[in-house]
Design an enzyme around this catalytic site. Structure first.
Site, mmCIF file in Angstrom:
data_model
loop_
_atom_site.group_PDB
_atom_site.id
_atom_site.type_symbol
_atom_site.label_atom_id
_atom_site.label_comp_id
_atom_site.label_asym_id
_atom_site.label_seq_id
_atom_site.Cartn_x
_atom_site.Cartn_y
_atom_site.Cartn_z
ATOM 1 N N TYR A 132 0.841 -1.190 0.000
ATOM 2 C CA TYR A 132 0.000 0.000 0.000
ATOM 3 C C TYR A 132 0.880 1.246 0.000
ATOM 4 C CZ TYR A 132 -3.388 3.457 1.663
ATOM 5 O OH TYR A 132 -4.179 4.579 1.798
ATOM 6 N N ASP A 133 1.901 1.228 0.863
ATOM 7 C CA ASP A 133 2.794 2.385 0.951
ATOM 8 C C ASP A 133 3.468 2.661 -0.385
ATOM 9 O OD1 ASP A 133 2.141 2.644 3.563
ATOM 10 O OD2 ASP A 133 3.982 1.729 4.339
ATOM 11 N N LEU A 151 -34.131 13.388 18.340
ATOM 12 C CA LEU A 151 -35.031 12.239 18.357
ATOM 13 C C LEU A 151 -35.861 12.253 19.627
ATOM 14 C CD1 LEU A 151 -32.488 9.521 17.212
ATOM 15 C CD2 LEU A 151 -34.572 10.136 15.965
ATOM 16 N N GLU A 181 -31.059 0.439 14.958
ATOM 17 C CA GLU A 181 -29.617 0.714 14.821
ATOM 18 C C GLU A 181 -29.048 1.170 16.154
ATOM 19 O OE1 GLU A 181 -29.573 4.018 12.182
ATOM 20 O OE2 GLU A 181 -30.531 2.927 10.540
ATOM 21 N N LYS A 221 -27.480 3.512 18.656
ATOM 22 C CA LYS A 221 -27.396 4.971 18.688
ATOM 23 C C LYS A 221 -26.000 5.313 19.190
ATOM 24 C CE LYS A 221 -29.954 9.077 20.120
ATOM 25 N NZ LYS A 221 -28.865 9.923 20.585
ATOM 26 N N ASP A 233 -22.826 7.316 20.397
ATOM 27 C CA ASP A 233 -22.630 8.512 21.198
ATOM 28 C C ASP A 233 -21.395 9.245 20.682
ATOM 29 O OD1 ASP A 233 -23.157 10.316 23.107
ATOM 30 O OD2 ASP A 233 -22.464 9.106 24.796
ATOM 31 N N ARG A 270 -23.416 19.200 13.047
ATOM 32 C CA ARG A 270 -24.837 19.437 13.183
ATOM 33 C C ARG A 270 -25.120 20.890 13.574
ATOM 34 N NH1 ARG A 270 -28.553 19.018 17.588
ATOM 35 N NH2 ARG A 270 -30.623 18.416 16.853
ATOM 36 N N TYR A 275 -25.661 6.674 9.036
ATOM 37 C CA TYR A 275 -26.943 6.075 9.417
ATOM 38 C C TYR A 275 -28.121 6.496 8.543
ATOM 39 C CZ TYR A 275 -27.225 10.421 12.140
ATOM 40 O OH TYR A 275 -27.219 11.734 12.530
ATOM 41 N N LYS A 329 -36.350 3.056 13.486
ATOM 42 C CA LYS A 329 -36.860 3.845 12.368
ATOM 43 C C LYS A 329 -37.886 3.049 11.569
ATOM 44 C CE LYS A 329 -32.335 6.020 12.013
ATOM 45 N NZ LYS A 329 -31.087 6.201 11.271
ATOM 46 N N LYS A 348 -33.679 4.617 24.837
ATOM 47 C CA LYS A 348 -32.478 4.980 25.592
ATOM 48 C C LYS A 348 -32.134 3.914 26.625
ATOM 49 C CE LYS A 348 -30.689 8.728 25.185
ATOM 50 N NZ LYS A 348 -31.023 10.146 25.103
ATOM 51 N N CYS A 404 4.100 17.082 47.202
ATOM 52 C CA CYS A 404 3.536 15.756 46.958
ATOM 53 C C CYS A 404 2.874 15.226 48.227
ATOM 54 C CB CYS A 404 4.661 14.818 46.514
ATOM 55 S SG CYS A 404 4.156 13.098 46.441
ATOM 56 N N CYS A 451 5.046 12.086 49.671
ATOM 57 C CA CYS A 451 6.391 12.178 50.241
ATOM 58 C C CYS A 451 6.772 13.590 50.656
ATOM 59 C CB CYS A 451 7.408 11.669 49.223
ATOM 60 S SG CYS A 451 7.577 12.788 47.824
ATOM 61 N N CYS A 494 5.340 15.200 41.078
ATOM 62 C CA CYS A 494 6.267 15.151 42.190
ATOM 63 C C CYS A 494 7.655 14.872 41.623
ATOM 64 C CB CYS A 494 5.866 14.042 43.154
ATOM 65 S SG CYS A 494 7.178 13.655 44.317
ATOM 66 N N CYS A 533 10.348 9.208 46.030
ATOM 67 C CA CYS A 533 8.914 9.193 46.339
ATOM 68 C C CYS A 533 8.384 7.767 46.255
ATOM 69 C CB CYS A 533 8.157 10.087 45.362
ATOM 70 S SG CYS A 533 6.367 10.020 45.571
#
Ligand code: IVH
Length: 674
Positions: A38-39, A85, A115, A117, A119, A138, A228, A292, A316, A410, A413, A428, A433
């Site tokens: 590919y390269d 929705l 489907e 949903k 996040d 959006r 979607y 849907k 949900k 810290c 210590c 620290c 420590c």
């Protein structure tokens, strides 16, 4: 010289091939060729385009990361509003949804598509005659931001559609950009390592990356997308949502393989339960199922309100958020010394798991959210990610709640805490420590530091847990009988370890400095400091100004080094190391070695036959040269091995001298060999 039309044909072929292999790799997850192959295609394309810049097209695979940083995103108006929705929280509410649409279209039967949903961040992509021309967020639903350059960097977004939908004058699809959970955790680790602020969850990381002003940064973020649906098509060949998804898939768009066609609402309900059970295992965050109506004709007749379509509903999953009290804010010290504020919570159940602590990440995050002891806060849990404080419920703040102040020492210590300019993390800096001891010891003994063979993690673990080693210097007091008591440590290996520890005494100043694990003092900086000062004493006495006056030592390093040596505790450990016989000076070479590469910058790319990367690097540094990671006009040589990467092309482009392995060996031989 080849004629132009032959070049054009080859360019077209290369682009077609690369688009195809991107599709196999990023969309189908079924690569057909090796990365190296590919390269090669990609490099050939880049080379041809560099020779013929007039023939570069915006849909060329080389143009994924081509944009300049934007001052501000242009506005992007949505032809069809991006609505939200309506929600359902249980099977009854799904039944109600079906009853509702049944009243609007009496006597009709409904089939559905269910489907996951996702996040993430909703985006709209416009293809004209199969070519991606615009990508937008959006925004408020009508007006979003034009983030085309950023979206182009996402490899699962095709720049050109495959057969099927390519002929459409306009095709606007909608999808959700997201980040897989493992990729998110990696990204945060890298950001933390670089001292930059981390993201609270994968959604914020995805949104932050898409809305990032510099596309070259977006390109480095592990973003992905699921498409979607279609919001607009000219002409419109689609009949049902399910068939639409199939067409989108054929056209090379990445559609969620977990989406299902459902004959009736009962099947939908079963799907919702099944997906909920699978939620953690998906590898990315979902907050429910989008249901849907399948028939596009029914969708059209059901229509939309100003807020949401009447033909869809979001089922949900139970909230992964809950409100609770911050009982305390403590500071934890990680194994690298990073001091992290943590909220101690009144235990609360969040999505089926009891949460009693939440990370507050760093000083700035606490200040931004203004979390205080005594506050009621909203906590959120997402997958296996550490619970987060989302926000403070300000109305419930007790009047006496004072602002949180990050300690300057810290908590483990008492050592000095250090927060470099421009970084988010306070660390620290005490060598001894206890919170960091194991990690530090392990680094101290590592191959490129003091090179103490047999000082593995299991041994370090026991040495610290049994109180046998409290700082580096204690290592040099260990004897065979003591070590032989450790688990899985026979007399022979104890002897070997003692010998290895003994040997490490002579590694010299540069490696010792690197081994001490001073922030920003990597191998290269350590050797710069060692050769400049020659001894630990001189270095320890150097002021910050003096340090930053040294070539290659910036103010950040200078500050860190000066702070390190200003601490009595650290000086004590160094003194004890000296008494134990650890060499504190840099090797004085009687006959100065030839330094044929003095002041030269070299870049390595591809695999060498006769050297590992580290060996080649060490060799170059011993001969006075420097190995840098990227090619620029200042690079003196690029050493090219087998299957070189893009650095090779860069060298060609900039006209930097290129050496193959033989050439490299000759260069080295002139300096006295390996
Ligand atoms: S369809 C007209 N399907 O959820 C509404 N949305 O709460 C069309 N989302 O803005 C939305 N996964 O960003 C749909 N499979 C999916 C989705 C999905 C995530 C997001 C989308 C939308 C938001 C609505």
């Amino acid at each position: 010289m080849k004629d132009l039309s032959a070049i054009k044909t080859r360019l077209k072929e290369l682009r077609r091939l690369i688009h195809y292999h991107d599709y196999r790799y990023y969309v189908l997850n079924q690569p057909e060729i090796l990365d190296a192959e590919y390269d090669r295609l990609f490099n050939e394309l880049k080379g041809l385009e560099a020779d013929h810049p007039g023939l570069i097209t915006p849909d060329s695979p080389t143009q994924r990361v081509a944009g300049q940083p934007a001052e501000e995103f242009a506005q992007a108006e949505h032809r069809v509003a991006m609505l939200s929705l309506d929600n359902a929280y249980n099977a009854d509410e799904l039944q109600e949804f079906e009853a509702r649409i049944g009243r609007l279209l009496p006597g009709e039967r409904f089939q559905y598509v269910a489907e996951p949903k996702i996040d993430g961040l909703g985006v709209a992509l416009i293809y004209e005659k199969g070519i991606l021309v615009r990508g937008a967020t959006r925004g408020d639903g009508r007006l979003g931001e034009d983030v085309t350059q950023n979206l182009k960097t996402i490899r699962s977004i095709p720049l050109v559609l495959r057969e099927g939908l390519r002929e459409l004058g306009v095709l606007e699809v909608r999808g959700e950009v997201f980040m897989r959970r493992d990729a998110f955790l990696h990204l945060n680790e890298a950001l933390e390592e670089a001292g930059q602020p981390t993201f609270a969850n994968p959604r914020n990381a995805a949104a932050g990356s898409v809305r990032q002003k510099d596309p070259s940064i977006t390109a480095k973020r592990p973003l992905d997308i699921f498409i979607y649906g279609v919001s607009y098509a000219e002409p419109n060949p689609f009949k049902s949502h399910w068939k639409t998804l199939e067409k989108l898939k054929e056209a090379g768009l990445k559609v969620n393989p977990r989406s299902r066609f459902c004959q009736d609402m009962e099947t939908v309900t079963r799907f919702c339960s099944a997906l909920e059970a699978e939620r953690e295992a998906l590898g990315y965050d979902t907050d429910g199922v989008v249901v849907k109506v399948d028939s596009l004709d029914q969708q059209r007749r059901l229509g939309t309100t100003t807020h949401h379509p009447r033909w869809a509903i979001a089922y949900k999953f139970p909230a992964r958020q809950a409100a609770t009290l911050v009982k305390d804010i403590i500071v934890q010290v990680g194994k690298t010394g990073a001091m992290t504020p943590v909220a101690v919570l009144d235990p609360v159940e969040v999505g089926g798991v009891t949460v009693s602590r939440a990370s507050l990440h760093n000083e700035d995050e606490v200040a931004r959210k203004d979390v205080r002891i005594g506050d009621m806060v909203l906590v959120e849990r997402a997958g296996d990610v550490i619970p987060q404080v989302v926000q403070v419920i300000l109305e419930k703040r007790p009047p006496d709640a004072g602002k949180f102040v990050m300690p300057r020492t810290c908590p483990v210590c008492g050592g000095a805490a250090f927060r470099p300019e421009g970084e988010a993390i306070v660390r620290c800096t005490n060598l001894a420590c206890p919170a960091q001891l194991k990690e530090r010891l392990f680094h101290f003994g590592s191959r490129r530091a003091m090179e103490i063979d047999h000082l593995g993690e299991a041994v370090v673990e026991q040495l610290v847990d049994r109180g046998l080693v409290k700082d580096f210097a204690d290592l040099y007091r260990l004897d065979v009988p003591t070590l032989a008591q450790l688990e899985r440590m026979a007399e022979k290996s104890a002897t070997n370890l003692v010998i290895a520890i003994e040997r490490s005494k002579g590694r010299g100043l540069a490696r010792l400095l690197y081994a001490l694990g001073i922030r920003y003092v990597g191998e290269h900086v350590a050797s710069v400091l060692a050769s400049h000062f020659g001894s630990m004493d001189k270095l320890a006495k150097a002021t910050e100004e003096e340090l930053s006056g040294i070539h290659e030592i910036g103010p950040r390093i200078a500050e860190s080094v000066a702070l390190f040596f200003s601490q009595k505790g650290n000086l004590k450990v160094i003194e004890r190391l000296r008494k134990a016989g650890v060499r504190m000076a840099e090797e004085v070479v009687a006959v100065p070695q030839a330094q044929p590469l003095a002041g030269k910058a070299l870049v390595l790319t591809g695999a060498l036959e006769g050297f590992s990367r580290d060996e080649a690097k060490n060799l170059i540094e011993r001969l006075g040269g420097r190995v840098t990671s990227s090619v620029s006009k200042k690079t003196d040589y690029v050493i090219v091995g087998r299957d070189p990467g893009s650095k090779y092309d860069e060298a060609l482009r900039l006209g930097v001298p290129i050496l193959d392995e033989e050439g490299f060996k000759e260069l080295v031989a002139r300096g006295g060999g390996r």
